[in-house]
Design a protein around this motif. Sequence first.
Motif, PDB file in Angstrom:
ATOM      1  N   ASN A 115       1.046  -1.148  -0.431  1.00  0.00           N
ATOM      2  CA  ASN A 115       0.316  -0.194  -0.205  1.00  0.00           C
ATOM      3  C   ASN A 115       0.966   1.030   0.011  1.00  0.00           C
ATOM      4  OD1 ASN A 115      -2.123  -1.472   0.200  1.00  0.00           O
ATOM      5  ND2 ASN A 115      -2.257  -1.797   2.358  1.00  0.00           N
ATOM      6  N   THR A 116       2.474   1.138  -0.170  1.00  0.00           N
ATOM      7  CA  THR A 116       3.248   2.435  -0.185  1.00  0.00           C
ATOM      8  C   THR A 116       3.391   2.916  -1.426  1.00  0.00           C
ATOM      9  OG1 THR A 116       4.390   1.684   1.645  1.00  0.00           O
ATOM     10  CG2 THR A 116       5.580   2.962   0.098  1.00  0.00           C
ATOM     11  N   PRO A 117       3.257   3.951  -1.595  1.00  0.00           N
ATOM     12  CA  PRO A 117       3.586   4.360  -3.370  1.00  0.00           C
ATOM     13  C   PRO A 117       5.147   3.975  -3.588  1.00  0.00           C
ATOM     14  CG  PRO A 117       2.762   6.091  -2.036  1.00  0.00           C
ATOM     15  CD  PRO A 117       2.810   5.225  -1.279  1.00  0.00           C
ATOM     16  N   TYR A 118       5.021   4.144  -4.768  1.00  0.00           N
ATOM     17  CA  TYR A 118       6.166   4.178  -5.267  1.00  0.00           C
ATOM     18  C   TYR A 118       7.018   5.262  -5.982  1.00  0.00           C
ATOM     19  CZ  TYR A 118       5.189   3.800 -10.495  1.00  0.00           C
ATOM     20  OH  TYR A 118       4.175   3.764 -11.779  1.00  0.00           O
ATOM     21  N   GLN A 119       6.003   6.042  -6.082  1.00  0.00           N
ATOM     22  CA  GLN A 119       6.582   7.360  -6.606  1.00  0.00           C
ATOM     23  C   GLN A 119       4.691   8.374  -5.758  1.00  0.00           C
ATOM     24  OE1 GLN A 119       6.143   8.829 -10.851  1.00  0.00           O
ATOM     25  NE2 GLN A 119       6.835  10.926  -9.488  1.00  0.00           N
ATOM     26  N   ALA A 120       5.684   9.672  -5.773  1.00  0.00           N
ATOM     27  CA  ALA A 120       3.728  10.376  -5.100  1.00  0.00           C
ATOM     28  C   ALA A 120       4.908  11.947  -5.315  1.00  0.00           C
ATOM     29  CB  ALA A 120       4.102  10.176  -3.598  1.00  0.00           C
ATOM     30  N   SER A 121       3.948  12.805  -5.762  1.00  0.00           N
ATOM     31  CA  SER A 121       3.673  13.765  -6.037  1.00  0.00           C
ATOM     32  C   SER A 121       4.030  14.605  -4.618  1.00  0.00           C
ATOM     33  CB  SER A 121       2.493  14.622  -6.722  1.00  0.00           C
ATOM     34  OG  SER A 121       1.429  15.010  -5.755  1.00  0.00           O
TER      35      SER A 121
ATOM     36  N   GLY B  59       3.471  17.149  -1.571  1.00  0.00           N
ATOM     37  CA  GLY B  59       2.632  17.635  -0.564  1.00  0.00           C
ATOM     38  C   GLY B  59       1.624  16.543  -0.545  1.00  0.00           C
ATOM     39  N   PHE B  60       1.305  14.931  -1.480  1.00  0.00           N
ATOM     40  CA  PHE B  60       0.705  13.984  -1.815  1.00  0.00           C
ATOM     41  C   PHE B  60       0.876  13.393   0.100  1.00  0.00           C
ATOM     42  CE2 PHE B  60      -0.124   9.503  -1.164  1.00  0.00           C
ATOM     43  CZ  PHE B  60      -1.243   9.512  -1.599  1.00  0.00           C
ATOM     44  N   ASP B  61      -0.581  13.555   0.740  1.00  0.00           N
ATOM     45  CA  ASP B  61      -0.287  12.829   2.189  1.00  0.00           C
ATOM     46  C   ASP B  61      -1.370  11.602   2.159  1.00  0.00           C
ATOM     47  OD1 ASP B  61      -0.588  12.531   5.111  1.00  0.00           O
ATOM     48  OD2 ASP B  61      -1.865  13.820   5.168  1.00  0.00           O
ATOM     49  N   LEU B  62      -0.405  10.173   2.265  1.00  0.00           N
ATOM     50  CA  LEU B  62      -1.341   8.830   2.106  1.00  0.00           C
ATOM     51  C   LEU B  62      -2.108   9.113   3.646  1.00  0.00           C
ATOM     52  CD1 LEU B  62      -1.226   6.583   0.343  1.00  0.00           C
ATOM     53  CD2 LEU B  62       0.415   5.256   2.414  1.00  0.00           C
TER      54      LEU B  62
ATOM     55  N   VAL C 294      -5.801   4.046   1.502  1.00  0.00           N
ATOM     56  CA  VAL C 294      -5.335   2.228   1.592  1.00  0.00           C
ATOM     57  C   VAL C 294      -6.464   0.993   1.141  1.00  0.00           C
ATOM     58  CG1 VAL C 294      -4.600   0.379   2.680  1.00  0.00           C
ATOM     59  CG2 VAL C 294      -3.782   2.871   3.608  1.00  0.00           C
ATOM     60  N   SER C 295      -7.435   1.492   0.929  1.00  0.00           N
ATOM     61  CA  SER C 295      -8.948   0.677   1.178  1.00  0.00           C
ATOM     62  C   SER C 295      -8.956   0.926  -0.311  1.00  0.00           C
ATOM     63  CB  SER C 295     -10.148   1.494   1.824  1.00  0.00           C
ATOM     64  OG  SER C 295     -10.221   2.559   1.549  1.00  0.00           O
ATOM     65  N   HIS C 296      -8.333   2.274  -1.070  1.00  0.00           N
ATOM     66  CA  HIS C 296      -9.175   2.472  -2.345  1.00  0.00           C
ATOM     67  C   HIS C 296      -7.923   1.968  -2.886  1.00  0.00           C
ATOM     68  CE1 HIS C 296     -11.797   5.694  -1.231  1.00  0.00           C
ATOM     69  NE2 HIS C 296     -10.907   6.280  -1.342  1.00  0.00           N
ATOM     70  N   ILE C 297      -6.543   1.614  -2.708  1.00  0.00           N
ATOM     71  CA  ILE C 297      -6.118   1.112  -3.336  1.00  0.00           C
ATOM     72  C   ILE C 297      -5.909  -0.463  -3.707  1.00  0.00           C
ATOM     73  CG2 ILE C 297      -3.202   0.744  -3.393  1.00  0.00           C
ATOM     74  CD1 ILE C 297      -4.174   3.117  -4.167  1.00  0.00           C
ATOM     75  N   GLN C 298      -6.738  -1.054  -2.188  1.00  0.00           N
ATOM     76  CA  GLN C 298      -6.747  -2.619  -1.707  1.00  0.00           C
ATOM     77  C   GLN C 298      -7.913  -2.333  -2.766  1.00  0.00           C
ATOM     78  OE1 GLN C 298      -7.027  -2.785   2.224  1.00  0.00           O
ATOM     79  NE2 GLN C 298      -5.379  -3.229   2.597  1.00  0.00           N
ATOM     80  N   SER C 299      -8.568  -1.825  -3.697  1.00  0.00           N
ATOM     81  CA  SER C 299     -10.393  -2.362  -3.886  1.00  0.00           C
ATOM     82  C   SER C 299      -9.433  -2.087  -5.623  1.00  0.00           C
ATOM     83  CB  SER C 299     -11.024  -0.968  -3.857  1.00  0.00           C
ATOM     84  OG  SER C 299     -10.852   0.362  -4.243  1.00  0.00           O
ATOM     85  N   LEU C 300      -8.759  -1.965  -6.152  1.00  0.00           N
ATOM     86  CA  LEU C 300      -7.964  -1.575  -6.946  1.00  0.00           C
ATOM     87  C   LEU C 300      -6.993  -3.001  -7.182  1.00  0.00           C
ATOM     88  CD1 LEU C 300      -7.551   2.187  -8.232  1.00  0.00           C
ATOM     89  CD2 LEU C 300      -8.984   0.749  -9.958  1.00  0.00           C
ATOM     90  N   MET C 301      -6.908  -2.880  -6.703  1.00  0.00           N
ATOM     91  CA  MET C 301      -6.030  -4.302  -6.669  1.00  0.00           C
ATOM     92  C   MET C 301      -6.077  -5.543  -6.891  1.00  0.00           C
ATOM     93  SD  MET C 301      -2.602  -4.019  -5.313  1.00  0.00           S
ATOM     94  CE  MET C 301      -1.703  -3.450  -4.597  1.00  0.00           C
TER      95      MET C 301
END
Length: 462
Positions: free
Chosen positions: A118-124, A126-129, A134-141
């Motif tokens: 759930n950790t991004p390999y790149q973020a812009s 100012g991005f705050d995880l 995390v739930s959004h990313i898991q649903s996209l997996m």
Amino acid sequence: MGNDRRLSSIREALAVSEMGTKPTPTFNFAGLVLQFSSPRKSHGTDYVVTLTIVDALHSKLTANIFTNTLQHLPLIRSSNNLILLINVQIKKHDGEVYAVFNKKYSSFALFDPKTSTNTPYQASPGFDLQSIDVSHIQSLMSLSLTYRVTIERNQYLISLQDLGRCEYFDLVCQILHVENVGAKECVLFVWDGTDAPPLHLETNLAEEEPLPLEVEPRLLNMSILRKFPCVGTVLRVKAHVDISMHIQEMGQWVKIRNMTYEIHFGLWLGRLLPTTKLTFLPDNEQTVLECKRTMDERGLGKDGRLPFWSNPLPALTVIDSANIPYATLMDLITQAEDEITVRCVVRIVAVSPFDAEKYRADGRYGIILTLEDPTARIHASLNGLDGDMFFEDCPSDALKRRKMDELLGLTLEQNTNSHRNPPWIQCCIKPDAIVDGKLTRARHPCRFERLVKEIRSFLAFD
């Protein structure tokens, strides 16, 4: 620009934007990145990349990402990367609807589903995880596992054997290597298992220097060349910007949409355009499987080592033994052994010296032939007794000149600057290991590290 971090579907956001609500609302999206452009300068001072994303409902949307620096642009590095876009607006221009990423208040994060993290390999900046992300990313997996990229077949999608059919085209290929050739340019080495068409040549054969062996400014070293396939054309593709940052792993399959080509000294050179877009493809995509099948078929039997374009083969040359195995020039380059002799089907595209009366020096032949097949171009030496065998039925310089003109694709009516199409011939070649410096001439340097190619006595005129 407050936002509750709630995700919108693309369909919902498009419907809301059609209402013309003021002030213009912002939306949050999560989806798979299907396609991306190469980085380019905007009309102002920013840099921009255009992405095409698909969400869980299989709706697609184009997003323009603007940043202050190249380093802050999203770096898509494989197929089905996941992206979170936070606080982006929907705009419409010339009938096209797209999302706009504003560097002042928008942010993004990229995730690789292959890592199952759930950790991004790149973020812009100012991005705050947040926990809801995390739930959004898991649903996209699960979407990344089930969504299948399909290649649309149309008149623009070609293989390398169709080069020249249209000025602008799409190509499905494997990226074998990326070479930086300047501060802001790079060359991609791509392959799809087919042979690019042989080109007509216009070079003045009377010039002192032989034809260049490649279009890149410096030759690749052997450690890279040995990783290249030995059948099919490896096309050099020049990019107007450095996109090597996107190519994390060599061997990735990609669809390049909207590229063009140029011709340099009888060699094909692909070129990416500012409007070019790339799609990383999984290994099981149907077009990729077809390319792999082509390679597998060419690896079986002698026909796989013969150029697509050499049938029928004119009987301009004969060889002493029909038992010598067929090979490509890339076979010689990448798997050369001192004592092995192979049979190649090639074209002689240049000879140095050009004048037949200069073929001999101190009573011995000393000629450099430039040979090519779909896989490579090399310089080959024709020296001493091998030259005697080569010209055994040609007692006069005039007859030698006529025979050589025939191999170079010149007719009696042509001059040295005319379009010519050298015929395919059979010859046997033996690579000879050399000591550094030996056999190296200032005008005809050895093409490959510690190797020189020598035409052996097996080749003679029919």
